[in-house]
Write an enzyme that holds these catalytic residues in place. Sequence first.
Site, PDB file in Angstrom:
ATOM      1  N   ASP A  44       4.970  76.394  -9.935  1.00 17.83           N
ATOM      2  CA  ASP A  44       3.906  77.227 -10.395  1.00 17.83           C
ATOM      3  C   ASP A  44       4.988  77.781 -11.928  1.00 17.83           C
ATOM      4  OD1 ASP A  44       1.438  78.497 -10.564  1.00 17.83           O
ATOM      5  OD2 ASP A  44       2.622  80.463 -10.833  1.00 17.83           O
ATOM      6  N   LYS A  49      12.467  65.187 -22.158  1.00  9.59           N
ATOM      7  CA  LYS A  49      11.836  66.340 -21.925  1.00  9.59           C
ATOM      8  C   LYS A  49      12.375  66.942 -20.492  1.00  9.59           C
ATOM      9  CE  LYS A  49       7.115  68.418 -20.680  1.00  9.59           C
ATOM     10  NZ  LYS A  49       5.768  68.108 -20.602  1.00  9.59           N
TER      11      LYS A  49
END
Length: 212
Positions: A72, A187
């Site tokens: 999350d 990333k």
Amino acid sequence: MKVLVASRNLKKLKELNRVLESAGVQGIELLTLRDVEDYPATPETGRDFVDNARIKTDDGVRHTGLVTIADDSGIAVDELRGMPGVLSARWSGTHGDDAANNRLLLDQLSDTPDERRGAHYVSVCVMQLPEEIATAAGMETEYVAEGHWHGTILREERGEGGFGYDPLFSPAEEPGKSSAEISPQRKDELSHRGKALAQLIPPLRKLSTLEL
């Protein structure tokens, strides 16, 4: 060892696969919600990222019996006192509408000067093991990892990569670029989710050696 990634987002699956590959972990077969029988999802009503990730892993373990990983994540904007936060995916009112979420965030910060456009991404990754697997492996039933990624909010979208708020987020390590303009490998190295997933490598490595 089959491991469920409790998401339908294939980009998240690729991200974890790259992290596993980079760490040299073999023997883990990642599945997404697309690969298992549909089951009713519990609403994500948690007060924080950990609560919401646990809701997803609880569902995954209960309905599939598989080791389950859930993330999350969201973006916390200084000028908005840490919002959107856990509401990031539905900031505009519709869950997962990235374009609308980005437009709303830009509108809310339209008069905010550059020096007050600080923000950071947060990712909480939870890995939950079914009781019988944890017992057989001599492992905990839950592992929780958290990662942060600091930067600023740009004044317009840039780049075609990534997802969510990536076209608006300029990492501190890559000033002037959005996180949608850097390579997936870079990333993984810098991102909140990459940092959190990297912390799950030791228990995943142990799971990869089990014959259950």
